[in-house]
Design a protein around this motif. Sequence first.
Motif, short mmCIF file in Angstrom:
data_model
loop_
_atom_site.label_atom_id
_atom_site.label_comp_id
_atom_site.label_asym_id
_atom_site.label_seq_id
_atom_site.Cartn_x
_atom_site.Cartn_y
_atom_site.Cartn_z
N GLU A 19 0.99 -1.09 0.05
CA GLU A 19 -0.07 0.03 0.10
C GLU A 19 0.96 1.23 0.11
N LYS A 20 0.35 2.19 -0.32
CA LYS A 20 0.88 3.72 -0.40
C LYS A 20 0.46 4.23 0.86
N LEU A 21 1.31 4.79 1.78
CA LEU A 21 1.04 5.25 2.78
C LEU A 21 1.02 7.05 2.58
N LEU A 22 0.22 7.82 3.21
CA LEU A 22 0.21 9.35 2.93
C LEU A 22 0.36 9.90 4.40
N LEU A 23 1.19 10.59 4.71
CA LEU A 23 1.32 11.26 5.86
C LEU A 23 1.03 12.75 5.78
N VAL A 24 -0.18 12.93 6.50
CA VAL A 24 -0.86 14.29 6.31
C VAL A 24 -0.60 15.21 7.50
N GLY A 25 -0.18 16.52 7.32
CA GLY A 25 0.39 17.34 8.40
C GLY A 25 -0.86 18.09 8.86
N GLY A 26 -0.52 19.05 9.79
CA GLY A 26 -1.53 19.71 10.44
C GLY A 26 -2.61 20.44 9.38
N THR A 27 -3.75 20.21 9.30
CA THR A 27 -4.63 21.02 8.26
C THR A 27 -5.84 21.58 8.95
N ALA A 28 -6.19 22.92 8.42
CA ALA A 28 -7.02 23.57 9.00
C ALA A 28 -7.90 24.51 8.17
N SER A 29 -8.71 25.29 8.46
CA SER A 29 -9.42 26.25 7.58
C SER A 29 -8.91 27.43 7.09
N VAL A 30 -7.88 26.98 6.21
CA VAL A 30 -6.80 27.86 5.50
C VAL A 30 -7.00 27.92 3.90
N ARG A 31 -7.22 28.85 3.25
CA ARG A 31 -7.36 29.00 1.80
C ARG A 31 -6.40 29.90 1.50
N GLY A 32 -5.29 29.44 0.46
CA GLY A 32 -4.30 30.46 0.05
C GLY A 32 -3.37 30.54 1.24
N GLU A 33 -3.27 31.54 1.89
CA GLU A 33 -2.73 31.73 3.29
C GLU A 33 -3.30 32.24 4.25
N ASP A 34 -4.62 32.53 4.14
CA ASP A 34 -5.27 33.30 4.78
C ASP A 34 -6.61 32.19 5.79
N THR A 35 -6.70 32.42 6.96
CA THR A 35 -7.67 31.67 7.68
C THR A 35 -9.13 32.22 7.32
N VAL A 36 -10.04 31.15 7.03
CA VAL A 36 -11.40 31.67 6.48
C VAL A 36 -12.29 31.06 7.44
N HIS A 37 -13.67 31.69 7.45
CA HIS A 37 -14.57 31.26 8.58
C HIS A 37 -14.27 31.54 9.92
N VAL A 38 -13.69 32.74 10.20
CA VAL A 38 -13.35 32.99 11.57
C VAL A 38 -14.49 33.03 12.48
N GLY A 39 -14.35 32.41 13.64
CA GLY A 39 -15.34 32.21 14.65
C GLY A 39 -16.50 31.09 14.52
N ASP A 40 -16.34 30.63 13.22
CA ASP A 40 -17.52 29.67 12.74
C ASP A 40 -17.04 28.14 12.97
N LEU A 41 -17.33 27.49 14.03
CA LEU A 41 -16.65 26.04 14.06
C LEU A 41 -17.03 25.21 13.01
N THR A 42 -18.38 25.16 12.65
CA THR A 42 -19.11 24.20 11.64
C THR A 42 -18.35 24.35 10.13
N ALA A 43 -18.11 25.78 10.04
CA ALA A 43 -17.65 26.11 8.57
C ALA A 43 -16.30 25.70 8.52
N GLN A 44 -15.33 25.94 9.80
CA GLN A 44 -13.84 25.87 9.82
C GLN A 44 -13.73 24.27 9.67
N LEU A 45 -14.78 23.34 10.31
CA LEU A 45 -14.80 21.86 10.13
C LEU A 45 -14.74 21.41 8.66
N ALA A 46 -15.62 22.09 7.98
CA ALA A 46 -16.04 21.78 6.55
C ALA A 46 -14.94 22.12 5.81
N GLU A 47 -14.30 23.04 5.88
CA GLU A 47 -13.08 23.57 4.90
C GLU A 47 -11.95 22.58 5.54
N THR A 48 -11.75 22.46 6.67
CA THR A 48 -10.82 21.43 6.80
C THR A 48 -10.92 20.12 6.11
#
Length: 300
Positions: A191-220
Motif C-alpha cells: 500500500e501507499k501511505l500518505l502522511l498528512v500534516g496539520g490541516t485547518a481552515s486555510v485557503r491560500g494563506e488566509d484563515t477563513v470562516h473565523v469564529g464559525d466552528l461548523t464552517a471551519q470543520l467543513a473547510e478542513t
Amino acid sequence: MDCLDGPVIAAVPRAARGIEIGRPREGAPQPPAWAVELANSKRFTLIGLSVPGAVALDGVELEQATTQAYDALACRLRQDPPWHAVRIWNFVPGILLPAGEGLDRYMRFNAGRYRAFCRWFRGAEHFDRLLPVASAVGDTGDDLVIHALCCRSKGATIENPRQHAPHYYSRRFGPLPPCFARARLLDGDREKLLLVGGTASVRGEDTVHVGDLTAQLAETFDNLAVITHRAYRVDQPLDSYRALRAYYVRDHDLPRIKAAVLDRFPRLRCVQFVQANLCRADLLIEIEGLAAHSIARRGR
C-alpha cells in the motif's frame, strides 16, 4: 561538532525502535499512536528532541534553540544509509505569546527552523521537494518538544492547490516563513501511505470562516479530501484515512468535533482528540492523519 551541544536533549519514545539517543522527560507531549506503531516496523524510526525550559527563553533565544534542535536532528539522521525525516510534530510552549519586535513565539520558532532547514537541504530552493510534513501546536509544559518520524526513503511531496505552500507565505506570518509540506506519499510493498500534516481552515494563506466552528470543520475536511485525492485519485478521498488526530481549542467544541469527524471518516482505525492552542489565534480546529491505499497487483 557534537550533535547535542547546549540545552538540547535527544530521545526516542520507549515504544519505538531504531536510533536510541536518550529518554524523553516524563509527561512530555507524544506523537500519535499510529506514529509509534509505524516506528515499530522495519521501515521507520521515531526520534524525539526537547529543549528544557524553553518557555522561559526570549524570542531570540527561542530562535537559536530551535535551530540547534533541528541541527541535532539532522546530525542524527546522517548515517549510512541515511534516515529521512518525513513527518515532524512540534510542541511549542506559549506558542502565541508575544516574543519581541511584533512577533509571537511561533514566528520565532519558524525563523529558527527555517535557518536549520536551509543548512539541512542546502538552500531554500530545495524546499518544494524535500521538506517534511509537520504540525506545530502549543503546549502547557516548559519544554520545546519535537518528534520526528523517519524513513529510509524520502517519499514524494503532495501539496494542496487550495493553499499556498507555507514556505511561500507572506511576511504577515513572520520574517521567515513556516517550512513544511502538506503531505508526503510513501510507497510500500502492499500500500501507499500518505502522511498528512496539520490541516485547518486555510485557503491560500488566509484563515477563513473565523469564529464559525461548523464552517471551519467543513473547510478542513475539504482540504483533507483534496490532499488524498491528489495522492490516490479516488472518488471518496476521506475513506482513505486510517488514523487522525484533531487538535481543538475550546472545551465546549469537543462533542461537535467528535461527531463531525466520526461521521465524515468512516474507515478510521484510530482517532485522538487533543486540546491545544493552535499556531493562529483565529483557528478553532486542526486535523492531521495517516491515509493508506492498496497497490493493485497485475496478474502474471
